[in-house]
Design a protein around this motif. Structure first.
Motif, PDB file in Angstrom:
ATOM      1  N   ARG A  26      41.099  75.377  22.427  1.00 28.77           N
ATOM      2  CA  ARG A  26      40.185  75.901  23.438  1.00 28.77           C
ATOM      3  C   ARG A  26      39.923  77.383  23.212  1.00 28.77           C
ATOM      4  O   ARG A  26      40.836  78.141  22.905  1.00 28.77           O
ATOM      5  CB  ARG A  26      40.731  75.690  24.855  1.00 28.77           C
ATOM      6  CG  ARG A  26      40.908  74.238  25.271  1.00 28.77           C
ATOM      7  CD  ARG A  26      39.645  73.402  25.141  1.00 28.77           C
ATOM      8  NE  ARG A  26      38.466  73.939  25.802  1.00 28.77           N
ATOM      9  CZ  ARG A  26      38.089  73.673  27.045  1.00 28.77           C
ATOM     10  NH1 ARG A  26      38.837  72.888  27.792  1.00 28.77           N
ATOM     11  NH2 ARG A  26      36.979  74.187  27.532  1.00 28.77           N
ATOM     12  N   GLY A  27      38.684  77.752  23.362  1.00 29.09           N
ATOM     13  CA  GLY A  27      38.316  79.156  23.164  1.00 29.09           C
ATOM     14  C   GLY A  27      38.164  79.528  21.692  1.00 29.09           C
ATOM     15  O   GLY A  27      38.002  80.701  21.350  1.00 29.09           O
ATOM     16  N   GLY A  28      38.172  78.528  20.806  1.00 30.31           N
ATOM     17  CA  GLY A  28      38.255  78.788  19.370  1.00 30.31           C
ATOM     18  C   GLY A  28      37.010  79.379  18.718  1.00 30.31           C
ATOM     19  O   GLY A  28      37.069  79.797  17.555  1.00 30.31           O
ATOM     20  N   SER A  29      35.903  79.459  19.448  1.00 33.84           N
ATOM     21  CA  SER A  29      34.702  80.028  18.820  1.00 33.84           C
ATOM     22  C   SER A  29      34.883  81.494  18.459  1.00 33.84           C
ATOM     23  O   SER A  29      34.298  81.979  17.488  1.00 33.84           O
ATOM     24  CB  SER A  29      33.496  79.890  19.755  1.00 33.84           C
ATOM     25  OG  SER A  29      33.198  78.536  19.944  1.00 33.84           O
ATOM     26  N   THR A  31      32.351  71.467  27.209  1.00 32.01           N
ATOM     27  CA  THR A  31      33.627  71.019  26.631  1.00 32.01           C
ATOM     28  C   THR A  31      34.500  70.362  27.698  1.00 32.01           C
ATOM     29  O   THR A  31      35.075  69.291  27.468  1.00 32.01           O
ATOM     30  CB  THR A  31      34.351  72.197  25.960  1.00 32.01           C
ATOM     31  OG1 THR A  31      33.440  72.846  25.068  1.00 32.01           O
ATOM     32  CG2 THR A  31      35.561  71.735  25.179  1.00 32.01           C
ATOM     33  N   GLU A  54      29.143  72.175  20.511  1.00 26.95           N
ATOM     34  CA  GLU A  54      28.652  73.308  19.735  1.00 26.95           C
ATOM     35  C   GLU A  54      27.436  72.910  18.898  1.00 26.95           C
ATOM     36  O   GLU A  54      26.556  73.728  18.638  1.00 26.95           O
ATOM     37  CB  GLU A  54      29.762  73.857  18.828  1.00 26.95           C
ATOM     38  CG  GLU A  54      30.668  74.912  19.473  1.00 26.95           C
ATOM     39  CD  GLU A  54      31.608  74.414  20.563  1.00 26.95           C
ATOM     40  OE1 GLU A  54      31.761  73.185  20.702  1.00 26.95           O
ATOM     41  OE2 GLU A  54      32.176  75.242  21.292  1.00 26.95           O
ATOM     42  N   SER A  56      29.096  78.922  21.129  1.00 30.97           N
ATOM     43  CA  SER A  56      29.995  77.966  21.787  1.00 30.97           C
ATOM     44  C   SER A  56      29.172  76.844  22.417  1.00 30.97           C
ATOM     45  O   SER A  56      27.953  76.936  22.506  1.00 30.97           O
ATOM     46  CB  SER A  56      30.750  78.637  22.935  1.00 30.97           C
ATOM     47  OG  SER A  56      31.632  79.599  22.475  1.00 30.97           O
TER      48      SER A  56
HETATM   49  N1  ASP Z   1      33.748  75.118  23.452  1.00 29.66           N
HETATM   50  C1  ASP Z   1      35.113  75.407  23.192  1.00 29.66           C
HETATM   51  C2  ASP Z   1      35.868  75.596  24.500  1.00 29.66           C
HETATM   52  O1  ASP Z   1      35.267  75.546  25.560  1.00 29.66           O
HETATM   53  C3  ASP Z   1      35.287  76.594  22.302  1.00 29.66           C
HETATM   54  C4  ASP Z   1      34.812  77.910  22.865  1.00 29.66           C
HETATM   55  O2  ASP Z   1      34.083  77.971  23.847  1.00 29.66           O
HETATM   56  O3  ASP Z   1      35.201  78.936  22.316  1.00 29.66           O
HETATM   57  O4  ASP Z   1      37.049  75.797  24.497  1.00 29.66           O
END
Ligand code: ASP
Ligand code: MG
Length: 602
Positions: A150-153, A47, A74, A41
């Motif tokens: 968001r959170g897609g990793s 982000t 990323e 990430s």
């Molecule tokens: N960098 C992106 C975010 O903060 C994806 C991730 O962290 O999963 O949402």
């Protein structure tokens, strides 16, 4: 030798020391003889900072450029990680989403993965490289950079594990696993050793957001074992795996809270299936995600439908519903904003009785009123006043002993991919449907199950007060009957209707047990012995809007009336007249592209 995907979240790569630590971890796996793909990430708050920067330039940044910007976070991480691994003497290479060939749809900032090409990664792995892939990003067909939300990793990591047929996907994060509930709210919360995909999905949707829900949906579709663990220690974390019978030994695995819910109710809807269909279709068109949908049995030809939406969608939902109500002649639309949802989740609910009773009794003991109830096979959710939400969560957590350390659950990694024999054919039929999907993340309705063994009981006009549901379900529990669907909707003038299903042979016993109680409380009882329960099983039922709408559409010109409905992350269950079950199943199979039902011989 195994193939392992290791994903490192933002805090796990926030500083150069942590990047080095992550690199050493990957190298250890490599030294143990495994092939390693790392997914990383953006570092720390990168982000968020990039989003803030964009907002300084313009209130409303164009989505395409937003993705161009956010994907850089990323890209920084993968370059640094590749340098780190190489500095320790091991071959490594960084790749962006585009370079890997992560093809997505074109919905910027919330793209879904369609396909991943694996040749390049496979070649590099064979040549001994640690392959480091940027999480959260891909490209659309026109080579525009996209991001997955968001959170897609997490989703990138699991999708890669699926595409590469990896043995394991490890998620390294700043917590040491998934907990029975949010430890910030309930101090006694315990780390869960092992949890099924469905349980995790039901918990994730109700607020235990350790991982991106979409990543769990992918893991379920492709049967990828996940190990969520801390990047700061070597302790075992939580295994998220396919369902297995020993997971049912514990009745309830976790409890969760969603605070920002709002409830909308449409009263006096003419009892015409086409109208309910129209209502949900238009809500879905606006991309409003509906959560607890509750439709009460109709009386005097009029229906009441309620559902919850996230508070941020309330205004648009109300405006739309008022318009629809005017058109179809519904009598009233109202809403309630200060509500929260508390849920318990556990695969063992399928086979244990008295679960609802225990939950309602715990709430009754605190004097907390239940405003709405809905259930799935493995979840019971109640809507309550928001200001009592945390007390309610603590009470149910305690009632199911979730704060106890469990030594039966030894936290040993599963030796092989566990699939229960009876469920194995489900996993197989899921696998064959998944192969034909237009994209990895496309919605799946994998099966329709028809249950003709239950009957419904409806209690009309019972008092809407704390403790009533507990008393009712404790009477039912005394009969030993296993309650399945439970539906309770909004009260009118201090009373409410409550419906539930029990095995047909139990109906009269349940009636006999409840009659004296109803004499005391007021209210009446109606039995419906000849219903059928139809369950749509699938993946992504809630995150894709419109599944309910599609279901109602399949029914609307056949005069099929849905008398009860329960929705959750992995199921939609309805009760309809048994005489219409075959027709309803046929229509649903057509609507969701499923093969015709197998004929079962008894
Ligand atoms: N960098 C992106 C975010 O903060 C994806 C991730 O962290 O999963 O949402
Ligand atoms: Mg993250």
């Amino acid at each position: 030798m195994a193939l392992v995907v290791q994903k490192f979240g933002g805090t796990s790569v926030a500083t150069s020391e942590r990047i080095m630590a992550a690199a050493r971890r990957a190298i250890r796996a490599r030294q143990a003889g495994h092939q390693v793909v790392m997914v990383v990430s953006a570092r720390g708050d990168t982000t968020d900072e990039l989003i803030a920067l964009a907002r300084e330039i313009t209130e409303d940044p164009p989505a395409r450029e937003m993705d161009m910007l956010l994907s850089t976070g990323e890209q920084i991480s993968i370059a640094l990680m590749a340098m780190a691994v190489q500095s320790l003497g091991w071959p490594a290479i960084s790749l962006t989403g585009a370079q890997v060939g992560i093809l997505t749809d074109r919905f910027h900032t919330k793209a879904r993965i369609r396909t991943i090409s694996t040749e390049r990664i496979q070649r590099l792995l064979r040549d001994g490289y640690i392959v480091i892939v940027a999480g959260f990003q891909g490209v659309d067909e026109a080579d525009n950079i996209t991001t997955l939300g968001r959170g897609g990793s997490d989703t990138t990591a699991v999708a890669l594990a699926a595409a590469l047929d990896a043995d394991l996907c490890e998620i390294y994060t700043d917590v040491d696993g998934v907990y029975t509930t949010d430890p910030r709210l309930v101090a006694e919360a315990q780390k869960i050793a092992r949890i099924s995909y469905d349980e995790m999905l039901e918990l994730a949707s109700v607020g235990a957001g350790v991982m991106h829900s979409r990543s769990i949906e992918l893991a379920k579709k492709y049967n990828v074992p996940i190990h969520v663990r801390s990047s700061f220690t070597d302790a075992e974390g939580t295994w998220i795996v396919a369902h297995s019978p020993e997971l049912e030994q514990q009745v309830v695995r976790g409890a969760a809270l969603v605070r920002d819910e709002a409830r909308v109710t449409v009263e006096g809807i003419p009892d015409d299936p086409a109208i309910v269909h129209q209502l949900f279709a238009r809500i879905a068109e606006q991309n409003i995600v509906t959560d607890m949908i509750v439709q009460n049995v109709s009386r005097e030809g009029r229906n009441q439908v309620s559902f919850t939406v996230s508070r941020s969608d309330l205004k648009s939902a109300l405006a739309l519903l008022r318009e629809i109500a005017r058109e179809v002649g519904a009598t009233e639309v109202h809403s309630e904003e200060d509500v929260a949802k508390v849920s318990i989740v556990g695969a063992g609910m399928r086979t244990h009785s008295g679960v609802a009773e225990r939950m309602f009794a715990a709430l009754a003991a605190e004097g907390i009123n239940i405003k709405m109830i809905t259930t799935s096979e493995i979840k019971i959710s109640v809507l309550i006043d928001r200001h009592r939400a945390v007390e309610a969560l603590r009470a149910v957590h305690r009632a199911f002993d979730l704060g106890l350390k469990r030594d039966t659950d030894d936290g040993q990694p599963p030796r092989q991919r566990p699939t229960e024999p009876v469920r194995a054919d489900r996993q197989e039929s899921l696998a064959s449907i998944v192969q034909q999907l237009p994209g990895m993340e496309a919605i799946v309705v994998s099966d329709i199950v028809v249950d003709r063994t239950q009957g419904a009981v409806t209690l009309f006009d019972i008092p809407d007060q704390p403790g009533i549901a507990a008393r009712i379900f404790s009477r039912i529990a005394e009969t030993g009957s296993i309650v399945d669907m439970i539906v309770q909707n909004v009260s009118r003038e201090g009373t409410t209707h409550l419906s539930f299903t029990v095995p047909r042979p139990d109906l009269h016993r349940v009636e006999a047990a409840l009659t004296p109680l109803l004499q005391e409380l007021g209210g009446s009882l109606r039995l419906a012995p000849d219903i059928a329960k139809l369950t749509l099983e699938g993946v992504g039922m809630r995150s894709h809007t419109g599944v309910a709408a599609r279901m109602f559409e399949a029914f609307h010109d056949a005069g099929i009336r849905v008398s009860l409905i329960n929705t959750s992350e992995v199921h939609i269950s309805i009760a309809i007249a048994e005489a219409q079950a075959a027709e309803a199943e046929r229509r649903l199979r057509t609507a969701f592209g499923l093969p015709a039902a197998k004929t079962v011989n008894y």
